[in-house]
Write an enzyme that holds these catalytic residues in place. Structure first.
Site, short mmCIF file in Angstrom:
data_model
loop_
_atom_site.label_atom_id
_atom_site.label_comp_id
_atom_site.label_asym_id
_atom_site.label_seq_id
_atom_site.Cartn_x
_atom_site.Cartn_y
_atom_site.Cartn_z
N ALA A 65 0.87 -1.18 0.00
CA ALA A 65 0.00 0.00 0.00
C ALA A 65 0.90 1.22 0.00
O ALA A 65 2.08 1.13 0.38
CB ALA A 65 -0.88 -0.02 1.24
N GLY A 90 0.53 -4.96 0.94
CA GLY A 90 -0.67 -4.99 0.10
C GLY A 90 -0.42 -5.69 -1.24
O GLY A 90 -1.35 -6.25 -1.83
N GLU A 109 -0.72 -9.29 -0.47
CA GLU A 109 -2.14 -9.57 -0.24
C GLU A 109 -2.91 -9.62 -1.57
O GLU A 109 -3.81 -10.43 -1.74
CB GLU A 109 -2.73 -8.49 0.68
CG GLU A 109 -2.15 -8.55 2.08
CD GLU A 109 -2.57 -7.37 2.95
OE1 GLU A 109 -2.11 -6.23 2.69
OE2 GLU A 109 -3.36 -7.57 3.88
N1 COA Z 1 4.61 3.14 -0.72
C1 COA Z 1 4.99 4.30 -1.26
N2 COA Z 1 6.13 4.43 -1.96
C2 COA Z 1 6.90 3.33 -2.10
C3 COA Z 1 6.57 2.09 -1.55
C4 COA Z 1 5.35 2.02 -0.84
N3 COA Z 1 4.91 0.87 -0.30
N4 COA Z 1 7.55 1.21 -1.84
C5 COA Z 1 8.45 1.88 -2.56
N5 COA Z 1 8.08 3.16 -2.72
C6 COA Z 1 8.77 4.24 -3.45
C7 COA Z 1 9.99 4.74 -2.68
O1 COA Z 1 9.59 5.68 -1.70
C8 COA Z 1 10.80 5.33 -3.79
O2 COA Z 1 10.22 6.58 -4.13
P1 COA Z 1 11.18 7.89 -4.32
O3 COA Z 1 12.08 7.51 -5.46
O4 COA Z 1 10.20 8.97 -4.66
O5 COA Z 1 11.89 8.07 -3.03
C9 COA Z 1 10.53 4.38 -4.95
O6 COA Z 1 9.32 3.72 -4.64
C10 COA Z 1 11.63 3.35 -5.16
O7 COA Z 1 11.79 2.64 -3.94
P2 COA Z 1 13.19 2.49 -3.17
O8 COA Z 1 12.90 2.28 -1.72
O9 COA Z 1 14.09 3.62 -3.52
O10 COA Z 1 13.74 1.17 -3.84
P3 COA Z 1 14.77 0.13 -3.20
O11 COA Z 1 15.16 -0.78 -4.31
O12 COA Z 1 15.85 0.84 -2.47
O13 COA Z 1 13.94 -0.70 -2.12
C11 COA Z 1 12.02 -1.92 -1.29
C12 COA Z 1 12.88 -1.52 -2.52
C13 COA Z 1 10.79 -2.66 -1.82
C14 COA Z 1 12.82 -2.82 -0.36
C15 COA Z 1 11.61 -0.62 -0.53
O14 COA Z 1 11.05 0.28 -1.47
C16 COA Z 1 10.58 -0.86 0.54
O15 COA Z 1 10.91 -1.36 1.60
N6 COA Z 1 9.30 -0.47 0.28
C17 COA Z 1 8.24 -0.55 1.24
C18 COA Z 1 7.78 -1.97 1.43
C19 COA Z 1 6.70 -2.05 2.47
O16 COA Z 1 6.94 -1.82 3.65
N7 COA Z 1 5.47 -2.39 2.03
C20 COA Z 1 4.35 -2.53 2.89
C21 COA Z 1 3.56 -1.28 2.94
S1 COA Z 1 2.14 -1.50 3.98
#
Ligand code: COA
Length: 260
Positions: free
Chosen positions: A66, A111, A114
Site C-alpha cells: 500500500a 498490500g 495480499e
Molecule cells: N509506498 C509508497 N512508496 C513506495 C513504496 C510504498 N509501499 N515502496 C516503494 N516506494 C517508493 C519509494 O519511496 C521510492 O520513491 P522515491 O524515489 O520517490 O523516493 C521508490 O518507490 C523506489 O523505492 P526504493 O525504496 O528507492 O527502492 P529500493 O530498491 O531501495 O527498495 C524496497 C525496494 C521494496 C525494499 C523498498 O522500497 C521498501 O521497503 N518499500 C516498502 C515496502 C513495504 O513496507 N510495504 C508494505 C507497505 S504497507
C-alpha cells in the site's frame, strides 16, 4: 473509467492488467485501488474475457505494498475505510469466476502480497521477493493478509512471515506453497499466459463452479462444503458443456465448450 495507473490489454480472451506506477514500485494508492476495482468489475462482466493475468510494470516490483505516504496520514476512521475498500477489491478478484493469475516479477510486499494472495494462482520470477513487512512499520495487514496467508501456507508459516516482517525469495515462496511456480524473469508473462490458457481449454462453467466451491467451501464446515459441491455438481450436469465434454471424450475428439 479512465485509467491513470493501469494498463489493460486483451488478446484472445485473456486480459493482462498491469499496475503502472513503476517509479513508486507500483505501490497501491487509493486511486490505483479504485481503478483495480473498476477494472475487475468490467472484466467480470465482459463475456469475451475468459481469464486474467495481473502484473506490475517494470523489472523491480509486482507491487511494493500500500502507498506508505497515504497510510502515514490516515486517521483511524480513514484507515478502517481504506482497509474495507481494499478488501472489497481483493474479494472481487477472488470471486471473479474466471481464472486470475498473478505474475509476480519482483517485490510483492504488504498490500502487494495480499493482492497476489487474492489471485487464484501465483507465478513468480526468480528475482521475486514476497513478504508482509507491515509490523516493521508499526501497522498490520489491512487487505486480508492475516486471513488469506494463513489459509494458504498454514498458521505457523503465516505467523512467522507476519511477525518477523521478513521477505522470502521465490524459491522459498515456492517451497512453502506461497507461489505455484518460479520462472526466469523474461519468461514471466509467457509462462503465466500458458498457465491461464491451459485452464481456459477446460469448460468455462467448470472453472466458475470450481472457484466458487473452493472459495465458499473453505469458509464452511466440511459437511456443508461437500453439500455445496454436490449441489454445484448436480447443476453442472444440466449444462451444454457437460454434454459436450463427455460426448467429445467418447468420440475421441477435443471438446468445443460454449460456457453454457
Ligand atoms: N509506498 C509508497 N512508496 C513506495 C513504496 C510504498 N509501499 N515502496 C516503494 N516506494 C517508493 C519509494 O519511496 C521510492 O520513491 P522515491 O524515489 O520517490 O523516493 C521508490 O518507490 C523506489 O523505492 P526504493 O525504496 O528507492 O527502492 P529500493 O530498491 O531501495 O527498495 C524496497 C525496494 C521494496 C525494499 C523498498 O522500497 C521498501 O521497503 N518499500 C516498502 C515496502 C513495504 O513496507 N510495504 C508494505 C507497505 S504497507
Amino acid at each position: 473509467m479512465e485509467y491513470k495507473n493501469l494498463l489493460v490489454e486483451t488478446r484472445d480472451g485473456v486480459s493482462v492488467v498491469t499496475i503502472n506506477r513503476p517509479e513508486k514500485l507500483n505501490a497501491l494508492d487509493d486511486r490505483t485501488v479504485e481503478e483495480l476495482d473498476a477494472a475487475f468489475a468490467a472484466l467480470g462482466g465482459d463475456a469475451s474475457v475468459r481469464g486474467v493475468i495481473l502484473t506490475g510494470a517494470g523489472e523491480k516490483a509486482f507491487v511494493a505494498g500500500a502507498d506508505i505516504g497515504e497510510l502515514a496520514r490516515q486517521s483511524p476512521v480513514e484507515g478502517k475505510e481504506r482497509s474495507i475498500r481494499g478488501q472489497r477489491m481483493l474479494d472481487r478478484i477472488e470471486k471473479l469466476g474466471k481464472p486470475v493469475v498473478a505474475a509476480v516479477g519482483g517485490f510483492a510486499l504488504g498490500g502487494g502480497c495480499e493482492l497476489a494472495l487474492a489471485c487464484h494462482v501465483r507465478v513468480a520470477s526468480e528475482n521475486a521477493k514476497l513478504g508482509t513487512p507491515e509490523a516493521k512499520l508499526g501497522i498490520m495487514c489491512g487487505y486480508a493478509g492475516t486471513q488469506r496467508l494463513s489459509r494458504l501456507v498454514g498458521k505457523g508459516r503465516a505467523l512467522e512471515l507476519l511477525l518477523t516482517g521478513e521477505m522470502v525469495d521465490a524459491q522459498e515462496a515456492f517451497r512453502i506453497g506461497l507461489v505455484n511456480k518460479v520462472v526466469p524473469r523474461p519468461r514471466l508473462l509467457e509462462e503465466s499466459e500458458a498457465l491461464v490458457r491451459k485452464m481456459l481449454a477446460n469448460g468455462p462453467v467448470s472453472l466458475r463452479f470450481i472457484i466458487e466451491a473452493v472459495n465458499s467451501g473453505l469458509e464452511m464446515p466440511l459437511a456443508e462444503g461437500q453439500y455445496l459441491e454436490a449441489t454445484l455438481f448436480g447443476l453442472i450436469c444440466t449444462t451444454e458443456d457437460m454434454k459436450e465434454g463427455t460426448k467429445a471424450f467418447l468420440e475421441k475428439r477435443p471438446p468445443k465448450f460454449q460456457g453454457k
